[in-house]
Write a protein that holds these residues in place. Structure first.
Motif, PDB file in Angstrom:
ATOM      1  N   UNK A  88       0.817  -1.216   0.000  1.00  0.00           N
ATOM      2  CA  UNK A  88       0.000   0.000   0.000  1.00  0.00           C
ATOM      3  C   UNK A  88       0.847   1.261   0.000  1.00  0.00           C
ATOM      4  N   UNK A  89       1.743   1.391   0.970  1.00  0.00           N
ATOM      5  CA  UNK A  89       2.546   2.613   1.063  1.00  0.00           C
ATOM      6  C   UNK A  89       3.713   2.589   0.087  1.00  0.00           C
ATOM      7  N   UNK A  90       4.307   1.399  -0.122  1.00  0.00           N
ATOM      8  CA  UNK A  90       5.431   1.311  -1.052  1.00  0.00           C
ATOM      9  C   UNK A  90       5.030   1.653  -2.469  1.00  0.00           C
ATOM     10  N   UNK A  91       3.898   1.130  -2.916  1.00  0.00           N
ATOM     11  CA  UNK A  91       3.440   1.408  -4.281  1.00  0.00           C
ATOM     12  C   UNK A  91       2.973   2.849  -4.418  1.00  0.00           C
ATOM     13  N   UNK A  92       2.368   3.398  -3.363  1.00  0.00           N
ATOM     14  CA  UNK A  92       1.975   4.815  -3.416  1.00  0.00           C
ATOM     15  C   UNK A  92       3.177   5.702  -3.680  1.00  0.00           C
ATOM     16  N   UNK A  95      -9.518   5.957 -11.406  1.00  0.00           N
ATOM     17  CA  UNK A  95      -9.068   4.579 -11.158  1.00  0.00           C
ATOM     18  C   UNK A  95      -7.877   4.510 -10.209  1.00  0.00           C
ATOM     19  N   UNK A  96      -6.816   5.235 -10.549  1.00  0.00           N
ATOM     20  CA  UNK A  96      -5.593   5.162  -9.753  1.00  0.00           C
ATOM     21  C   UNK A  96      -5.677   6.039  -8.508  1.00  0.00           C
ATOM     22  N   UNK A  97      -6.380   7.162  -8.629  1.00  0.00           N
ATOM     23  CA  UNK A  97      -6.450   8.083  -7.503  1.00  0.00           C
ATOM     24  C   UNK A  97      -7.492   7.706  -6.473  1.00  0.00           C
ATOM     25  N   UNK A  98      -8.745   7.536  -6.908  1.00  0.00           N
ATOM     26  CA  UNK A  98      -9.842   7.362  -5.961  1.00  0.00           C
ATOM     27  C   UNK A  98     -10.090   5.886  -5.629  1.00  0.00           C
ATOM     28  N   UNK A 106      -4.383   9.754  -4.589  1.00  0.00           N
ATOM     29  CA  UNK A 106      -4.126   8.484  -3.896  1.00  0.00           C
ATOM     30  C   UNK A 106      -3.918   8.715  -2.408  1.00  0.00           C
ATOM     31  N   UNK A 107      -3.015   9.645  -2.063  1.00  0.00           N
ATOM     32  CA  UNK A 107      -2.729   9.919  -0.656  1.00  0.00           C
ATOM     33  C   UNK A 107      -3.941  10.488   0.065  1.00  0.00           C
ATOM     34  N   UNK A 108      -4.604  11.445  -0.575  1.00  0.00           N
ATOM     35  CA  UNK A 108      -5.754  12.093   0.056  1.00  0.00           C
ATOM     36  C   UNK A 108      -6.886  11.102   0.289  1.00  0.00           C
TER      37      UNK A 108
END
Length: 453
Positions: A32-36, A114-117, A64-66
């Motif tokens: 989760x965090x590594x791919x972000x 797709x990638x963000x939300x 993605x982060x938000x």
């Protein structure tokens, strides 16, 4: 003791299946965090494919982060109502769908969705229950368990950055997204490992003592399905927090504004000064390794009795030096200089991550730690959303990365200044006489956020 005064409460085993929970949480943070963090490797590919400026492209990472931060309370709620296992598996499914769907993108708006939300929501539903489950299974060895589990973020950055770059070179960015989506399906396996604790009967007086108040409040996080415990305590509010927390929150706000920019723009900057794609990916990997070292060393120091009076000063120093390193980036033009930057920035980035719960606990007290940290991380959402696009706008306007890294460094330095004011304030006010702010924070909304970041 009267039978009516007794409660059924899971007792942390501090081992056993708990170590499988640690492994599951490690793998969850790994993906989760590594791919972000590795989304920045796709940055140039997206920009070239869709002919967009830096600002519009940066919205992908921001979303993605938000979304991960904003939807974290939803992960807590699903975990409490149904089970942490169901929430984590659902998150894995959403994250996989998000990446697979992204591989067919034809517009930037497609990637926003797709990638963000979708992916961000999936990460939130997987990450939050995983972190909460570690707190449920461990009490005496919580620090060790979390140290192992949360190191997945740095290790994921170290290993995945060059792997993602190779996947892009061999299979294009679309193929890379598809393969990464397949990897994310393993989040479902991690969720399947999160079985609930067996309930054991203990006295209500025992529950009032510290051994029952381990990190995540029992009333909201027990993995017992739609239990009466959740329903009975859903309306409760945590006690009011100390006034010092306002200064601490201001510091965290500036920190959130500045800490994400380097992760978004390091790779594009490195490519812009003449480094190869592999060299840029290696820099991201080294950043992940030094992040782990900083996390472990400062986490170990924070637990030493001789170092405890210096916790706030250590945190202030880490954030300040992290900001200073960002201010120096525009004069670094080659691989050796940027290597020095990632070593310094990564080390102190890991340091502040380790010290956030410690410093917050020192300010508000252990009783309020979960709710306080929940608010802190929830408030990270807006800075995470706006700071990368603002950096992109500065880059598009000025044509230089100087303003981008100056923004990051200035925000981090401002965070350090707010901490200095906090330290000065605490030195002038005697313990126990601090005023309290007059608002309450719903436990449901922020429980289980306390270990993200």
């Amino acid at each position: 003791m009267d039978k009516g005064k007794r409660n059924l409460t899971p007792i942390p085993p501090d081992g056993g299946w708990g170590w499988m929970i640690v492994v599951a949480c490690f793998l969850t943070t790994f993906f989760a965090r590594g791919i972000t963090r590795c989304i920045s490797v796709f940055f140039v590919e997206f920009q070239m494919q869709f002919s967009q400026d830096y600002s519009r492209t940066a919205w992908i990472h921001s979303l993605v982060d938000c979304t991960t931060m904003l939807c974290a309370p939803l992960g807590s709620l699903i975990g409490a109502r149904l089970s942490h296992r169901i929430a984590a598996i659902l998150g894995g499914v959403l994250a996989t769908i998000g990446f697979v769907f992204s591989s067919f993108a034809t517009t930037m708006e497609h990637l926003y969705l797709s990638l963000g939300i979708i992916t961000g929501m999936g990460f939130a539903l997987s990450y939050t229950p995983a972190v909460a489950m570690v707190g449920i299974y461990f009490r005496e060895r919580t620090a060790l368990a979390y140290g192992i589990a949360m190191s997945g973020s740095g290790i994921g950055t170290f290993l995945l950055a060059p792997v993602v770059q190779l996947l892009i070179e061999y299979y294009t960015w679309r193929g890379a997204l598809l393969i990464v989506g397949g990897l994310l399906s393993h989040l479902c396996v991690c969720g399947a490992l999160m079985k609930p604790l067996d309930e054991r009967e203990i006295g209500s007086e025992e529950c009032q003592r510290s051994e029952c108040n381990f990190l995540v409040p029992v009333a909201v996080t027990l993995d017992t399905g739609p239990s009466k415990s959740f329903q009975n305590h859903a309306h409760q509010l945590c006690p009011p927090l100390k006034a010092d927390f306002l200064l601490l929150s201001l510091s965290f706000f500036f920190l959130a504004c500045g800490c994400t920019v380097p992760f978004v723009y390091l790779v594009p900057y490195a490519l812009g000064v003449g480094l190869s794609n592999q060299q840029a990916a290696i820099l991201m990997s080294i950043l992940g390794v030094t992040d782990i070292v900083g996390n472990i060393t400062f986490g170990w120091l924070a637990d030493r009795k001789c170092w405890r009076p210096c916790r706030l000063a250590s945190y202030m120093l880490a954030v300040g030096l992290e900001g200073l390193s960002c201010l120096l980036v525009p004069v670094l033009q080659g691989f050796p200089g940027l290597l020095a930057f990632v070593l310094l920035y990564g080390y102190f980035d890991g340091a502040y991550v380790a010290l956030i719960p410690v410093v917050t606990s020192d300010i508000v007290g252990p009783a309020y730690l979960s709710s306080a940290l929940g608010l802190v991380y929830f408030l990270h959402a807006v800075p995470y959303l706006i700071s990368p696009p603002i950096g992109g706008w500065l880059l598009d306007t000025t044509g230089s990365y100087t303003a981008v890294f100056f923004l990051s460094g200035s925000c981090l330095m401002s965070s350090s200044v707010a901490l200095a004011i906090l330290a000065l304030h605490r030195s002038r006010v005697k313990p126990g006489k601090l005023t309290r702010i007059g608002f309450n924070i719903p436990v449901i909304a922020f429980t289980n956020l306390s270990n993200m970041g």
